[in-house]
Design an enzyme around this catalytic site. Structure first.
Site, short mmCIF file in Angstrom:
data_model
loop_
_atom_site.label_atom_id
_atom_site.label_comp_id
_atom_site.label_asym_id
_atom_site.label_seq_id
_atom_site.Cartn_x
_atom_site.Cartn_y
_atom_site.Cartn_z
N ASN A 193 23.50 -1.49 17.69
CA ASN A 193 23.55 -2.25 18.94
C ASN A 193 22.17 -2.26 19.56
OD1 ASN A 193 26.54 -2.89 19.49
ND2 ASN A 193 26.53 -0.75 18.80
N GLU A 194 21.44 -3.30 19.24
CA GLU A 194 20.05 -3.40 19.67
C GLU A 194 19.98 -3.82 21.14
OE1 GLU A 194 17.89 -2.15 17.98
OE2 GLU A 194 17.92 -2.68 15.86
N PRO A 195 18.79 -3.69 21.77
CA PRO A 195 18.64 -4.13 23.17
C PRO A 195 19.24 -5.52 23.38
CG PRO A 195 16.66 -3.06 22.43
CD PRO A 195 17.57 -3.12 21.24
N THR A 233 13.23 -1.33 14.75
CA THR A 233 14.22 -0.73 13.85
C THR A 233 13.85 -1.02 12.40
OG1 THR A 233 15.93 -1.01 15.52
CG2 THR A 233 16.68 -0.77 13.24
#
Ligand code: F6R
Length: 642
Positions: free
Chosen positions: A174-176, A193
């Site tokens: 769950n990236e920014p 990442t």
């Protein structure tokens, strides 16, 4: 810190003395001295849950993570299964994520990772293992994700979720930008990442751009969450997550309103937390010598004032009135701390002969010392301490260099092909070189380098190292290529340290009987090669400690390319003139296979020599800003006492 098994949960904010200390913190966290010790305690909590559920005849539903953080937890669970009979027959697992697209048999897949580290070694039923399938077709992906979510719900939700944290603040992938209530879905990976994953994929271009991940909502629905964070690399994001505002730009902050979450972190990862970094800002302190220096350096940097110009008011305004009460006036304290820093500076890293050494970092005697510089890879010596290395040789010490690993993984196939082709041109009948060329021409992503290719890559690095050590004036017989076996897997994942590795290091130390040992004291990544090499050295020192010659042996730790010691931690600062900076640069240049397009750059695209120069210049500037002399560059060391 050692806490008993399931007690991680019960170390509450309100425990005596803790409330005040943690007043900046929004997530319960427990700090351990070592990640190994912490991992064992987390494994114990998981094992207790599995058994509790077993007694109730219920499935134990675990959400699992991959990456370097949980490896030791899995190792301990496997040990408990093998040695203590812990059964996984009632365990159902759901992994957080998988790269997309990604085949199960690819050694980079999370499917492969989980089987290698856990599932192949325990009695879990294969039908109870759930890992997002990286080969679902694009058309089926949406429904696949909904079904993954429904399957978790059908088991009554996750009983326990294990997490790591990415430097972007991601949990799962769950990236920014991820939403609070997001479910399982496909996602585009953040550049940071992908850069962090680049070494495992031998270059960022090979890292997939997408992944399937459980959502924030999925993770937060777990009844219990434990997030693991190890090493300096995680310190900054952990501070933001634990102390910052809840925000989608740091998705892990969403855990702030989960009521049963614990972050289990090691001391390096905790180093940016307010209560660790600046404890005088949260509670009254016990002022140790090191804390005094840390506080004064911090104050000087905060106010942009040299130490000798700090006033009583500066101390009082910044939470340090207690320190002044102990030390008298700012004037006295300033001079004391200034002298402490001044005494770390020396142009004589091997000690200054015939000089009073009572305030010098090293002993004057013996005037000529035997020295071993341990270098994890075949270039860390010159990158991290090329200037000091040069001084030690010039000042007449007997300098030995010990390259701990072959470093073969970091030589590109193109570089190896160049050398194999040269060999073939000189001798067209050379069958080994021909075999290497054939292997390289048919090599695919899944292939591990052949033994001959690894040997060639290792030899390339040996020749480069010898060019550099000759340039700095070391005799070839004093250059030792240890080729520690733990490194020689042919893949990024290394083997465990064994007695074979430790014996090799021990024998060298015993043969040289050094007065000084230099080694890479890197703690940025507790699972990285530098740390394993340091562990090998520490274990060898433990074996040799009882021997008389070890009483005269001092160990100095330098830091690798990514981090430097904090100013207050430095115990020996070796200044470099502009000419020495150039000489160091040339020594680094001999490592040509590591020059352009290095595979392990991470998200820092500077070449190693630029990084080294920037870092040494910055250390010098920090000293100067504190009010000490203005040098072109400084290399820094911290002593290890055994
Ligand atoms: C892995 C995962 C990621 C990692 C994170 C930290 O399944 O979901 O969130 O936990 O990227 O990775 P490491 O542990 O390798 O630092």
């Amino acid at each position: 810190m050692r806490v008993d098994s399931t007690d991680i949960k019960s170390i509450a904010y309100t425990e005596a003395g803790k409330f005040e200390e943690t007043r900046f913190e929004k997530i319960h966290n427990v700090i351990f001295d070592s990640s190994n010790e912490a991992s064992i305690i987390v494994a114990e909590e998981i094992a207790a849950l599995i058994k509790e559920k077993e007694e109730l005849n219920q499935p134990c539903v675990l959400g699992l993570a991959t990456g370097s953080s949980p490896i030791k937890v899995y190792e301990e669970l496997v040990r408990m299964h093998k040695e203590e009979g812990l059964s996984f027959s009632n365990v159902v697992t759901f992994n957080l994520d998988e790269y997309y697209p990604m085949g199960k048999d690819n050694i980079q897949s999370y499917f492969y990772f989980m089987h290698e580290h856990l599932f192949n070694h325990v009695d879990i039923l294969p039908e109870n293992i759930n890992i997002p399938n990286g080969m679902v077709s694009a058309d089926d992906l949406y429904q696949y994700c909904i079904d993954y979510e429904l399957k978790i719900k059908s088991y009554g939700g996750l009983d326990f979720q294990l997490l790591g944290i990415g430097r972007t603040g991601h949990i799962g992938f769950n990236e920014p930008g991820s939403h609070l209530n997001s479910g399982t879905r496909s996602i585009t990976l953040d550049h940071v990442t992908r850069a962090d994953a680049a070494p495992a994929f031998l270059g960022i271009d090979n890292v997939p751009r997408k992944a399937i991940t459980m959502g924030i909502g999925t993770v937060k629905s777990a009844k219990r969450i434990v997030l693991l964070g190890w090493g300096l690399n995680k310190a900054k994001i952990l501070k933001e997550t634990i102390e910052g505002e809840e925000t989608s730009s740091v998705p892990a902050t969403y855990l702030q309103d989960h009521d049963n979450t614990t972050f289990v972190i090691d001391s390096e990862a905790s180093s940016e937390l307010t209560r660790v970094k600046t404890p005088w800002l949260v509670a009254s302190c016990r002022w140790t010598d090191i804390l005094k220096l840390k506080a004064v350096v911090w104050l000087s940097e905060l106010l942009g004032k040299p130490i000798l110009k700090l006033t009583d008011k500066d101390y009082n305004d910044n939470g340090m009135s207690g320190l002044l009460t102990e030390e008298g006036t700012a004037y006295d304290l300033n001079i004391k701390m200034f002298n402490k820093l001044q005494h770390t500076i020396t142009g004589w890293p091997g000690g200054k002969p015939n000089a009073d050494d009572s305030h010098r970092p090293e002993r004057a005697n013996p005037a000529k010392k035997r020295v071993i510089i341990f270098s994890p890879h075949p270039d860390d010596d010159v990158i991290s301490m090329g200037g000091t290395f040069d001084r030690l040789v010039e000042q007449g010490h007997e300098v030995h260099i010990a390259y701990q690993t072959s470093g073969n993984i970091a030589v590109s196939d193109e570089e190896a092909l160049k050398f194999a082709e040269i060999i073939c041109k000189l001798n067209p009948d050379n069958s080994e070189a021909k075999a290497i060329i054939d292997f390289l021409q048919s090599k695919t992503d899944k292939d591990i380098d052949s033994k001959a290719l690894r040997q060639l890559k290792g030899l390339i690095r040996q020749s480069e190292s010898l060019a550099a050590t000759r340039y700095l004036g070391v005799k070839d017989e004093n250059v030792h290529f240890l080729n520690l076996p733990f490194y020689e897997t042919g893949t990024i994942k290394k083997g465990n340290l064994t007695s074979d590795d430790i014996d090799i290091v021990t024998s060298l130390i015993e043969a040289v009987k050094p007065h000084q040992i230099y080694a890479a004291g890197d703690l940025a990544d507790p699972h990285g090669t530098h740390k394993v090499c340091l562990d090998a050295l520490f274990e060898a020192i433990d074996v040799l400690k009882p021997k008389a010659f070890m009483n005269d042996c001092w160990v100095w730790l330098y830091r690798g390319a990514w981090h430097e010691w904090e100013s207050y931690e430095i115990e020996m600062a070796v200044p470099m003139s502009p000419d020495q900076v150039l000489k160091k640069r040339h020594a680094i240049f001999y490592h040509q296979s590591q020059k352009d397009g290095v595979m392990f750059q991470g998200d820092d695209s500077r070449e190693f020599w630029v990084r080294a120069e920037d870092r040494n210049r910055l250390t010098a500037k920090k000293y100067n800003d504190l009010g000490l002399a203005d040098y072109a560059a400084i290399e820094a060391f911290k002593r290890y006492h055994f």
